[in-house]
Scaffold this motif. Structure first.
Motif, PDB file in Angstrom:
ATOM      1  N   GLU A 238       0.825  -1.202   0.000  1.00 35.12           N
ATOM      2  CA  GLU A 238       0.000   0.000   0.000  1.00 35.12           C
ATOM      3  C   GLU A 238       0.862   1.257   0.000  1.00 35.12           C
ATOM      4  O   GLU A 238       0.424   2.320  -0.449  1.00 35.12           O
ATOM      5  N   ARG A 239       2.075   1.134   0.531  1.00 35.31           N
ATOM      6  CA  ARG A 239       3.078   2.191   0.473  1.00 35.31           C
ATOM      7  C   ARG A 239       4.420   1.535   0.157  1.00 35.31           C
ATOM      8  O   ARG A 239       4.543   0.313   0.205  1.00 35.31           O
ATOM      9  N   ASP A 240       5.426   2.318  -0.158  1.00 40.47           N
ATOM     10  CA  ASP A 240       6.767   1.751  -0.287  1.00 40.47           C
ATOM     11  C   ASP A 240       7.093   1.000   1.008  1.00 40.47           C
ATOM     12  O   ASP A 240       6.940   1.547   2.110  1.00 40.47           O
ATOM     13  N   SER A 241       7.536  -0.247   0.871  1.00 38.54           N
ATOM     14  CA  SER A 241       7.661  -1.118   2.043  1.00 38.54           C
ATOM     15  C   SER A 241       8.893  -2.004   1.946  1.00 38.54           C
ATOM     16  O   SER A 241       9.433  -2.245   0.866  1.00 38.54           O
ATOM     17  N   LEU A 242       9.305  -2.502   3.098  1.00 42.64           N
ATOM     18  CA  LEU A 242      10.334  -3.534   3.204  1.00 42.64           C
ATOM     19  C   LEU A 242       9.795  -4.607   4.126  1.00 42.64           C
ATOM     20  O   LEU A 242       9.331  -4.303   5.235  1.00 42.64           O
ATOM     21  N   ILE A 243       9.838  -5.866   3.685  1.00 48.11           N
ATOM     22  CA  ILE A 243       9.343  -6.964   4.502  1.00 48.11           C
ATOM     23  C   ILE A 243      10.410  -8.050   4.624  1.00 48.11           C
ATOM     24  O   ILE A 243      11.276  -8.202   3.760  1.00 48.11           O
ATOM     25  N   LEU A 244      10.323  -8.779   5.727  1.00 42.53           N
ATOM     26  CA  LEU A 244      11.088 -10.016   5.924  1.00 42.53           C
ATOM     27  C   LEU A 244      10.113 -11.152   5.681  1.00 42.53           C
ATOM     28  O   LEU A 244       9.064 -11.231   6.336  1.00 42.53           O
ATOM     29  N   LEU A 245      10.450 -12.027   4.737  1.00 40.99           N
ATOM     30  CA  LEU A 245       9.508 -13.046   4.296  1.00 40.99           C
ATOM     31  C   LEU A 245      10.202 -14.397   4.231  1.00 40.99           C
ATOM     32  O   LEU A 245      11.220 -14.560   3.550  1.00 40.99           O
ATOM     33  N   GLY A 246       9.638 -15.376   4.950  1.00 38.32           N
ATOM     34  CA  GLY A 246      10.170 -16.732   4.915  1.00 38.32           C
ATOM     35  C   GLY A 246       9.042 -17.746   5.005  1.00 38.32           C
ATOM     36  O   GLY A 246       7.906 -17.409   5.326  1.00 38.32           O
ATOM     37  N   HIS A 247       9.365 -18.988   4.722  1.00 33.64           N
ATOM     38  CA  HIS A 247       8.407 -20.068   4.974  1.00 33.64           C
ATOM     39  C   HIS A 247       9.162 -21.380   5.133  1.00 33.64           C
ATOM     40  O   HIS A 247      10.290 -21.541   4.631  1.00 33.64           O
ATOM     41  N   ALA A 248       8.547 -22.307   5.863  1.00 31.83           N
ATOM     42  CA  ALA A 248       9.213 -23.571   6.182  1.00 31.83           C
ATOM     43  C   ALA A 248       8.192 -24.578   6.674  1.00 31.83           C
ATOM     44  O   ALA A 248       7.098 -24.211   7.134  1.00 31.83           O
ATOM     45  N   GLU A 249       8.554 -25.853   6.597  1.00 32.72           N
ATOM     46  CA  GLU A 249       7.724 -26.898   7.191  1.00 32.72           C
ATOM     47  C   GLU A 249       7.828 -26.812   8.709  1.00 32.72           C
ATOM     48  O   GLU A 249       8.934 -26.702   9.259  1.00 32.72           O
ATOM     49  N   PRO A 250       6.712 -26.874   9.425  1.00 35.59           N
ATOM     50  CA  PRO A 250       6.788 -26.889  10.888  1.00 35.59           C
ATOM     51  C   PRO A 250       7.443 -28.168  11.385  1.00 35.59           C
ATOM     52  O   PRO A 250       7.321 -29.234  10.769  1.00 35.59           O
ATOM     53  N   ILE A 251       8.149 -28.042  12.510  1.00 34.42           N
ATOM     54  CA  ILE A 251       8.834 -29.202  13.087  1.00 34.42           C
ATOM     55  C   ILE A 251       7.888 -30.024  13.955  1.00 34.42           C
ATOM     56  O   ILE A 251       7.898 -31.249  13.924  1.00 34.42           O
ATOM     57  N   GLY A 252       7.089 -29.347  14.757  1.00 31.59           N
ATOM     58  CA  GLY A 252       6.092 -30.035  15.567  1.00 31.59           C
ATOM     59  C   GLY A 252       6.641 -30.763  16.776  1.00 31.59           C
ATOM     60  O   GLY A 252       5.978 -31.634  17.330  1.00 31.59           O
ATOM     61  N   ALA A 253       7.869 -30.425  17.192  1.00 31.43           N
ATOM     62  CA  ALA A 253       8.478 -31.070  18.358  1.00 31.43           C
ATOM     63  C   ALA A 253       8.396 -30.146  19.563  1.00 31.43           C
ATOM     64  O   ALA A 253       8.246 -28.929  19.416  1.00 31.43           O
ATOM     65  N   PRO A 254       8.494 -30.687  20.782  1.00 31.26           N
ATOM     66  CA  PRO A 254       8.494 -29.826  21.977  1.00 31.26           C
ATOM     67  C   PRO A 254       9.655 -28.837  21.931  1.00 31.26           C
ATOM     68  O   PRO A 254      10.744 -29.159  21.438  1.00 31.26           O
ATOM     69  N   VAL A 255       9.408 -27.629  22.427  1.00 34.41           N
ATOM     70  CA  VAL A 255      10.442 -26.601  22.494  1.00 34.41           C
ATOM     71  C   VAL A 255      10.672 -26.254  23.959  1.00 34.41           C
ATOM     72  O   VAL A 255       9.756 -25.806  24.650  1.00 34.41           O
ATOM     73  N   VAL A 256      11.892 -26.488  24.426  1.00 33.60           N
ATOM     74  CA  VAL A 256      12.283 -26.086  25.776  1.00 33.60           C
ATOM     75  C   VAL A 256      13.461 -25.133  25.614  1.00 33.60           C
ATOM     76  O   VAL A 256      14.521 -25.527  25.130  1.00 33.60           O
ATOM     77  N   ALA A 257      13.240 -23.882  25.974  1.00 35.20           N
ATOM     78  CA  ALA A 257      14.256 -22.850  25.791  1.00 35.20           C
ATOM     79  C   ALA A 257      14.724 -22.337  27.143  1.00 35.20           C
ATOM     80  O   ALA A 257      13.934 -22.185  28.081  1.00 35.20           O
ATOM     81  N   HIS A 258      16.008 -22.073  27.220  1.00 33.57           N
ATOM     82  CA  HIS A 258      16.600 -21.470  28.408  1.00 33.57           C
ATOM     83  C   HIS A 258      17.675 -20.510  27.928  1.00 33.57           C
ATOM     84  O   HIS A 258      18.784 -20.943  27.574  1.00 33.57           O
ATOM     85  N   GLY A 259      17.339 -19.221  27.885  1.00 30.81           N
ATOM     86  CA  GLY A 259      18.294 -18.234  27.411  1.00 30.81           C
ATOM     87  C   GLY A 259      18.786 -18.570  26.018  1.00 30.81           C
ATOM     88  O   GLY A 259      17.991 -18.658  25.070  1.00 30.81           O
ATOM     89  N   PRO A 260      20.086 -18.825  25.850  1.00 25.80           N
ATOM     90  CA  PRO A 260      20.658 -19.046  24.520  1.00 25.80           C
ATOM     91  C   PRO A 260      20.596 -20.485  24.028  1.00 25.80           C
ATOM     92  O   PRO A 260      21.179 -20.816  23.002  1.00 25.80           O
ATOM     93  N   PHE A 261      19.904 -21.373  24.765  1.00 24.96           N
ATOM     94  CA  PHE A 261      19.805 -22.771  24.384  1.00 24.96           C
ATOM     95  C   PHE A 261      18.352 -23.100  24.058  1.00 24.96           C
ATOM     96  O   PHE A 261      17.439 -22.728  24.798  1.00 24.96           O
ATOM     97  N   VAL A 262      18.143 -23.833  22.945  1.00 33.99           N
ATOM     98  CA  VAL A 262      16.795 -24.260  22.558  1.00 33.99           C
ATOM     99  C   VAL A 262      16.855 -25.748  22.249  1.00 33.99           C
ATOM    100  O   VAL A 262      17.437 -26.166  21.236  1.00 33.99           O
TER     101      VAL A 262
END
Length: 285
Positions: A238-262
């Motif tokens: 609708e106006r001059d724009s910049l976007i970040l665009l990606g796509h991927a297959e979902p992993i579907g596994a549990p995510v346990v994150a602690h600071g810099p570790f996933v």
């Protein structure tokens, strides 16, 4: 063919890091992730004065995922415990696979700290599936002229192809999990169409401007969460724009994150902490 529709639009939350302007659309109050896309920090835009202290990201560890860093403006110096080192300028991209673990630093080079200047950086965290969590670390940093640019058929949009395929071109970064990743500059009135998105999650963040994904308008500093159904999208500027665009297959596994570790379990997190404390993440930097 059916179009994907937006489930919800999420505003980035302001969370400055010292004097670094930072906004984060994911994770947020109503969104944990867009599997496998875990985290996005939007630093800037801002102008640093001469004699500044630079970016605050000194040596720190990671395990279990990848970081993709887009230097929209400014300079970013990378150094890690696997021996990789680079300084990337405006339009360049860094793709780091933390995998089994490394320590890296993302700081401003001396030139930037001395002279100052504009800075704007996006850093995206991309999850790895359980089978690849402990893959060997790797890193690639490319300047803007090493990243192909593909124009849309209407000539009003320029897609900077980081990973994946579009318009007969192939991005220079090889994703372990088939992630498509790009930034897109769009003039007002530009149209961008993507297909073959069945069973893939789309990541669309508006950096600047306003775009429309019918029937919704999405403004800067907002992230789209799409419904899982549908196999194509059309984005209209609708106006001059910049976007970040990606796509991927979902992993579907549990995510346990602690600071810099996933990782996938709490025990794996505890193991990552033990390994880091024992110096198993590579040579000191």
């Amino acid at each position: 063919m059916t179009y994907k529709t937006i489930r919800r639009v999420h505003a980035a939350m302001r969370d400055d890091i010292g004097d670094l302007i930072t906004q984060r659309p994911v994770p947020g109050p109503q969104l944990d992730q867009i599997d496998p896309f875990l985290f996005l920090n939007h630093h800037g835009p801002q102008v640093y004065p001469a004699g500044n202290r630079g970016l605050p990201f000194g040596p720190h560890p990671h395990r279990g995922f990848e970081t993709v860093t887009f230097i929209l403006d400014g300079l970013l110096a990378h150094r890690d415990s696997a021996g990789h080192e680079s300084i990337i300028g405006p339009g360049g991209v860094q793709w780091m696979t933390a995998g089994s673990g490394l320590v890296h630093a993302e700081v401003s080079p001396q030139e930037f700290m001395q002279r100052g200047g504009p800075l704007e950086i996006l850093q995206l965290w991309v999850n790895l599936p359980p089978a690849l969590k402990m893959t060997a670390p790797r890193y690639t940093g490319l300047q803007s002229d090493q990243i192909p640019v593909v124009e849309t058929p209407d000539g009003k949009a320029r897609l900077h192809l980081v990973a994946g395929e579009y318009g007969g071109a192939t991005g220079p970064f090889v994703s372990l999990t088939g992630v498509f990743m790009s930034t897109v500059e769009m003039q007002a009135g530009a149209r961008l169409h993507l297909g073959n998105l069945l069973q893939r999650n789309v990541f669309l963040y508006v950096v600047r401007g306003i775009v429309r994904v019918e029937p919704d308008s999405v403004t800067a500093f907002h992230l789209c969460e799409f419904e899982p159904d549908g196999d194509e999208i059309e984005i209209i500027a609708e106006r001059d724009s910049l976007i970040l665009l990606g796509h991927a297959e979902p992993i579907g596994a549990p995510v346990v994150a602690h600071g810099p570790f996933v990782m996938n379990t709490r025990e794996e997190i505890n193991e990552a902490i033990r390994d880091y404390q024992a110096g198993r993440f590579g040579a000191p930097i």
